[in-house]
Design a protein around this motif. Structure first.
Motif, PDB file in Angstrom:
ATOM      1  N   ALA A  42      -4.521   7.423  -3.766  1.00 57.17           N
ATOM      2  CA  ALA A  42      -5.331   6.254  -3.408  1.00 57.17           C
ATOM      3  C   ALA A  42      -5.591   6.250  -1.905  1.00 57.17           C
ATOM      4  N   VAL A  43      -6.870   6.293  -1.521  1.00 56.55           N
ATOM      5  CA  VAL A  43      -7.250   6.317  -0.104  1.00 56.55           C
ATOM      6  C   VAL A  43      -7.861   4.959   0.246  1.00 56.55           C
ATOM      7  N   PRO A  44      -7.152   4.137   1.037  1.00 53.01           N
ATOM      8  CA  PRO A  44      -7.577   2.758   1.285  1.00 53.01           C
ATOM      9  C   PRO A  44      -8.523   2.581   2.464  1.00 53.01           C
ATOM     10  N   VAL A  45      -9.708   3.171   2.362  1.00 54.58           N
ATOM     11  CA  VAL A  45     -10.756   2.980   3.361  1.00 54.58           C
ATOM     12  C   VAL A  45     -12.086   2.824   2.631  1.00 54.58           C
ATOM     13  N   PRO A  46     -13.099   2.225   3.257  1.00 50.86           N
ATOM     14  CA  PRO A  46     -14.402   2.099   2.596  1.00 50.86           C
ATOM     15  C   PRO A  46     -14.956   3.460   2.165  1.00 50.86           C
ATOM     16  N   GLY A  47     -15.727   3.415   1.094  1.00 49.03           N
ATOM     17  CA  GLY A  47     -16.322   4.627   0.546  1.00 49.03           C
ATOM     18  C   GLY A  47     -15.960   4.851  -0.901  1.00 49.03           C
ATOM     19  N   GLY A  48     -15.093   3.998  -1.446  1.00 54.12           N
ATOM     20  CA  GLY A  48     -14.759   3.995  -2.868  1.00 54.12           C
ATOM     21  C   GLY A  48     -15.374   2.757  -3.482  1.00 54.12           C
ATOM     22  N   MET A  65       0.824  -1.207   0.000  1.00 51.20           N
ATOM     23  CA  MET A  65       0.000   0.000   0.000  1.00 51.20           C
ATOM     24  C   MET A  65       0.860   1.259   0.000  1.00 51.20           C
ATOM     25  N   ASN A  66       2.012   1.210   0.658  1.00 46.01           N
ATOM     26  CA  ASN A  66       2.922   2.357   0.594  1.00 46.01           C
ATOM     27  C   ASN A  66       3.426   2.553  -0.830  1.00 46.01           C
ATOM     28  N   ALA A  67       3.756   1.453  -1.495  1.00 52.02           N
ATOM     29  CA  ALA A  67       4.204   1.537  -2.884  1.00 52.02           C
ATOM     30  C   ALA A  67       3.079   2.048  -3.785  1.00 52.02           C
ATOM     31  N   LEU A  68       1.855   1.558  -3.574  1.00 49.20           N
ATOM     32  CA  LEU A  68       0.713   2.029  -4.355  1.00 49.20           C
ATOM     33  C   LEU A  68       0.525   3.527  -4.159  1.00 49.20           C
ATOM     34  N   SER A  69       0.608   3.983  -2.934  1.00 52.81           N
ATOM     35  CA  SER A  69       0.448   5.405  -2.648  1.00 52.81           C
ATOM     36  C   SER A  69       1.506   6.216  -3.390  1.00 52.81           C
ATOM     37  N   ASP A  70       2.744   5.731  -3.371  1.00 56.79           N
ATOM     38  CA  ASP A  70       3.817   6.425  -4.092  1.00 56.79           C
ATOM     39  C   ASP A  70       3.548   6.441  -5.595  1.00 56.79           C
ATOM     40  N   LEU A  71       3.187   5.289  -6.153  1.00 54.88           N
ATOM     41  CA  LEU A  71       2.926   5.199  -7.588  1.00 54.88           C
ATOM     42  C   LEU A  71       1.745   6.060  -8.016  1.00 54.88           C
ATOM     43  N   ALA A  72       0.764   6.171  -7.133  1.00 57.45           N
ATOM     44  CA  ALA A  72      -0.452   6.932  -7.445  1.00 57.45           C
ATOM     45  C   ALA A  72      -0.323   8.406  -7.046  1.00 57.45           C
TER      46      ALA A  72
END
Length: 155
Positions: free
Chosen positions: A104-110, A93-100
């Protein structure tokens, strides 16, 4: 001049469906007595289709709503699954955040928006109240548009 898209351009969710989603999402929030909400609708390419921030929303709500929808589009499942993976695989998820670029917000609601055949048409992100409640409103909006909601949980 014609008002149709050039041949080959398919953007998924229609403007009419996006407006329905926004209106029904916010109506659900009012019905439940939630804090003011912001809703963002992205098309199949991850581009903004519609957004509305209710009166009283705090400053970053549009960015958070966008991040919930963007995260769902980025990985192809609702942000409820992103939340689980964030806990189970923080390095990923840290890598995803960096790439994005931190989008990218990883909590419900998306919530992914799917056609009847399962094709992804776009995503909805909602922010303003507790994430689980934001998700309930997103699902209500998508359902009101006659489309299928994919929260990241098995149906």
């Amino acid at each position: 001049m014609s008002n149709t898209a050039p041949a080959g351009f398919q953007h998924g969710i229609t403007a009419a469906a996006a407006r329905t989603i926004v209106d029904a999402t916010l109506a659900k929030g009012r019905e439940l007595g939630l804090a003011p909400l912001t809703v963002v609708v992205l098309d199949a390419g991850g581009h903004l289709k519609a957004a509305l921030r209710e009166d009283g929303c705090s400053l970053l709500r549009p960015d958070i709503a966008w991040g919930k929808a963007f995260g769902a589009m980025a990985l192809g499942f609702g942000s409820r699954e992103l939340a689980r993976r964030s806990t189970a695989m923080p390095g990923f998820m840290n890598a995803l955040s960096d790439l994005a670029g931190g989008r990218a917000v990883p909590v419900p609601g998306g919530v992914l928006v799917r056609a009847a055949d399962g094709a992804v048409l776009g995503a909805v992100g909602v922010s303003g109240d507790a994430s689980d409640k934001d998700e309930v409103c997103a699902v209500a909006g998508i359902t009101a548009a006659g489309l299928a909601a994919d929260t990241g949980d098995a149906a």
